[in-house]
Write a protein that holds these residues in place. Structure first.
Motif, PDB file in Angstrom:
ATOM      1  N   THR A   1      57.813  53.685 -11.946  1.00 27.12           N
ATOM      2  CA  THR A   1      58.755  53.073 -11.010  1.00 27.12           C
ATOM      3  C   THR A   1      60.161  53.132 -11.587  1.00 27.12           C
ATOM      4  OG1 THR A   1      57.035  51.601 -10.177  1.00 27.12           O
ATOM      5  CG2 THR A   1      59.324  50.976  -9.721  1.00 27.12           C
ATOM      6  N   LEU A   2      61.063  53.749 -10.839  1.00 26.07           N
ATOM      7  CA  LEU A   2      62.437  53.938 -11.290  1.00 26.07           C
ATOM      8  C   LEU A   2      63.388  53.159 -10.393  1.00 26.07           C
ATOM      9  CD1 LEU A   2      62.265  57.786 -11.969  1.00 26.07           C
ATOM     10  CD2 LEU A   2      61.729  55.904 -13.527  1.00 26.07           C
ATOM     11  N   PRO A   3      64.546  52.768 -10.909  1.00 24.67           N
ATOM     12  CA  PRO A   3      65.460  51.919 -10.130  1.00 24.67           C
ATOM     13  C   PRO A   3      66.173  52.635  -8.988  1.00 24.67           C
ATOM     14  CG  PRO A   3      66.453  52.492 -12.229  1.00 24.67           C
ATOM     15  CD  PRO A   3      65.034  53.009 -12.266  1.00 24.67           C
ATOM     16  N   ASN A   4      66.113  53.942  -8.923  1.00 26.31           N
ATOM     17  CA  ASN A   4      66.834  54.687  -7.891  1.00 26.31           C
ATOM     18  C   ASN A   4      65.936  54.986  -6.679  1.00 26.31           C
ATOM     19  OD1 ASN A   4      65.270  56.529  -9.289  1.00 26.31           O
ATOM     20  ND2 ASN A   4      66.977  57.778  -9.993  1.00 26.31           N
TER      21      ASN A   4
ATOM     22  N   LYS B   1      64.125  66.595 -10.032  1.00 33.96           N
ATOM     23  CA  LYS B   1      63.553  65.608 -10.956  1.00 33.96           C
ATOM     24  C   LYS B   1      64.398  65.372 -12.206  1.00 33.96           C
ATOM     25  CE  LYS B   1      58.943  65.089  -9.282  1.00 33.96           C
ATOM     26  NZ  LYS B   1      57.509  65.162  -9.571  1.00 33.96           N
ATOM     27  N   PRO B   2      64.997  66.392 -12.802  1.00 36.54           N
ATOM     28  CA  PRO B   2      65.856  66.071 -13.968  1.00 36.54           C
ATOM     29  C   PRO B   2      66.988  65.110 -13.605  1.00 36.54           C
ATOM     30  CG  PRO B   2      65.431  68.417 -13.898  1.00 36.54           C
ATOM     31  CD  PRO B   2      64.874  67.832 -12.624  1.00 36.54           C
ATOM     32  N   LYS B   3      67.546  65.251 -12.431  1.00 40.16           N
ATOM     33  CA  LYS B   3      68.620  64.347 -11.999  1.00 40.16           C
ATOM     34  C   LYS B   3      68.095  62.925 -11.839  1.00 40.16           C
ATOM     35  CE  LYS B   3      71.281  67.912  -9.701  1.00 40.16           C
ATOM     36  NZ  LYS B   3      71.723  68.509  -8.460  1.00 40.16           N
ATOM     37  N   ILE B   4      66.949  62.793 -11.221  1.00 38.19           N
ATOM     38  CA  ILE B   4      66.352  61.465 -11.008  1.00 38.19           C
ATOM     39  C   ILE B   4      65.998  60.821 -12.341  1.00 38.19           C
ATOM     40  CG2 ILE B   4      64.302  60.283 -10.096  1.00 38.19           C
ATOM     41  CD1 ILE B   4      64.403  62.332  -7.752  1.00 38.19           C
ATOM     42  N   TYR B   5      65.381  61.578 -13.216  1.00 43.22           N
ATOM     43  CA  TYR B   5      64.946  61.029 -14.506  1.00 43.22           C
ATOM     44  C   TYR B   5      66.133  60.662 -15.388  1.00 43.22           C
ATOM     45  CZ  TYR B   5      60.228  62.675 -13.285  1.00 43.22           C
ATOM     46  OH  TYR B   5      59.019  62.894 -12.673  1.00 43.22           O
TER      47      TYR B   5
ATOM     48  N   GLY C   1      67.572  56.904 -16.824  1.00 43.34           N
ATOM     49  CA  GLY C   1      67.624  56.636 -18.259  1.00 43.34           C
ATOM     50  C   GLY C   1      66.420  57.119 -19.043  1.00 43.34           C
ATOM     51  N   ILE C   2      65.619  58.010 -18.462  1.00 50.90           N
ATOM     52  CA  ILE C   2      64.493  58.606 -19.198  1.00 50.90           C
ATOM     53  C   ILE C   2      65.100  59.579 -20.203  1.00 50.90           C
ATOM     54  CG2 ILE C   2      62.385  59.984 -19.051  1.00 50.90           C
ATOM     55  CD1 ILE C   2      62.145  57.324 -17.520  1.00 50.90           C
ATOM     56  N   LEU C   3      64.937  59.287 -21.495  1.00 48.96           N
ATOM     57  CA  LEU C   3      65.653  60.025 -22.533  1.00 48.96           C
ATOM     58  C   LEU C   3      65.249  61.484 -22.681  1.00 48.96           C
ATOM     59  CD1 LEU C   3      65.827  57.281 -25.301  1.00 48.96           C
ATOM     60  CD2 LEU C   3      67.546  57.919 -23.588  1.00 48.96           C
ATOM     61  N   GLU C   4      64.040  61.808 -22.225  1.00 51.64           N
ATOM     62  CA  GLU C   4      63.562  63.173 -22.443  1.00 51.64           C
ATOM     63  C   GLU C   4      62.606  63.567 -21.323  1.00 51.64           C
ATOM     64  OE1 GLU C   4      62.062  65.679 -26.306  1.00 51.64           O
ATOM     65  OE2 GLU C   4      61.913  63.510 -26.372  1.00 51.64           O
TER      66      GLU C   4
ATOM     67  N   GLY D   1      74.886  60.234 -16.601  1.00 53.18           N
ATOM     68  CA  GLY D   1      73.756  60.202 -15.691  1.00 53.18           C
ATOM     69  C   GLY D   1      73.031  61.516 -15.493  1.00 53.18           C
ATOM     70  N   GLU D   2      73.332  62.513 -16.324  1.00 55.82           N
ATOM     71  CA  GLU D   2      72.640  63.804 -16.232  1.00 55.82           C
ATOM     72  C   GLU D   2      72.264  64.270 -17.625  1.00 55.82           C
ATOM     73  OE1 GLU D   2      74.817  66.761 -14.095  1.00 55.82           O
ATOM     74  OE2 GLU D   2      75.011  65.515 -12.310  1.00 55.82           O
ATOM     75  N   TYR D   3      71.261  65.138 -17.710  1.00 52.89           N
ATOM     76  CA  TYR D   3      70.912  65.710 -19.006  1.00 52.89           C
ATOM     77  C   TYR D   3      71.957  66.742 -19.393  1.00 52.89           C
ATOM     78  CZ  TYR D   3      66.311  63.557 -18.486  1.00 52.89           C
ATOM     79  OH  TYR D   3      65.284  62.652 -18.337  1.00 52.89           O
TER      80      TYR D   3
END
Length: 184
Positions: free
Chosen positions: A72-75, A121-125, A129-132, A152-154
Motif C-alpha cells: 500500500t502506497l500513499p499515492n 512503476k519506477p515513478k510510482i515507487y 519513497g521505495i529506495l530500490e 521523487g524520481e530514481y
C-alpha cells in the motif's frame, strides 16, 4: 474530445474488493486507476518463484519475501510486485499490507508488460519513497536496477546481465544477477 478518467482512493478500492466487485479480475491500483494485470506465462512464474526461494535462503529471517502480494502506497496505489522484500512484521500484515517504510526493495518480472513496469512503476515507487526497484526483462534476461531518489524520481538506472549486486538495505549480502535473471 476530452477523456475524464475516474480516480479511486485506496479505501474505495478496498471497498470494491470487499464487495466482490473485482473478485474475478486480476487488477492493481496505480495512481488511482484500476489497471488489468497481464497473465503470468511460464517463464514469469518460474523465474519469480525461483528468485523468491533464492532470496529467502539468502536473507533468512532478516526479511520476508512476499510473492505477488499487494503493498500500500500513499499515492493511491496498491501494486502487486512479483517480489516484495519487506520487514518481517508477522501478524501485523493481517491488519495492513506493507507500507513504503516496511519495504526494503521490490522486484518485477515482465515479458509483456514492459512499458508499465519500466515507465510507470519506477515513478510510482520512487514517489512513494521505495529506495530500490529491480526490474527483470524476461525477453533479454537482464536486470535493471533503479536507485537514488532525487525529486521523487530514481536518478540512477543500471542494467546488469551478470555479476554480483548488493541491495542497499543489506550491503553485506551478495546477490547473483544470474540467479535473479535465471541465467545460472
Amino acid at each position: 474530445m476530452n477523456v475524464i478518467v475516474a480516480k479511486w482512493t485506496i479505501d474505495e478500492y478496498h471497498s470494491m474488493i470487499d464487495a466482490g466487485i473485482l473478485c474475478d479480475r486480476k487488477v492493481e491500483l496505480l495512481e488511482g486507476e484500476i489497471i488489468e494485470m497481464s497473465p503470468e506465462g511460464e517463464p514469469h512464474a518460474y523465474c519469480s518463484h525461483e528468485a523468491g526461494q533464492y532470496l529467502t535462503n539468502l536473507l533468512g529471517t532478516r526479511a520476508t519475501i512476499r510473492q505477488a502480494k499487494p503493498i500500500t502506497l500513499p499515492n493511491d496505489s496498491e501494486p502487486e510486485p512479483d517480489l516484495a522484500i519487506v520487514q518481517s512484521l508477522g501478524r501485523e500484515y493481517r491488519e495492513h499490507h506493507p507500507y513504503p517504510e516496511n519495504v526494503f526493495w521490490l522486484i518485477e518480472y515482465a515479458n509483456s508488460s514492459l512499458d508499465k513496469d519500466l515507465a510507470l512503476k519506477p515513478k510510482i515507487y520512487a514517489a512513494a519513497g521505495i529506495l530500490e526497484y529491480w526490474f527483470v526483462n524476461l525477453k533479454k534476461l537482464h536486470l535493471v536496477v533503479f536507485r537514488d531518489i532525487l525529486d521523487g524520481e530514481y536518478a540512477t538506472k543500471q542494467t546488469w546481465t551478470t555479476g554480483i549486486i548488493q541491495p542497499l538495505a543489506f550491503p553485506d549480502i551478495s546477490i547473483s544477477v544470474e540467479q535473479i535473471c535465471d541465467r545460472a
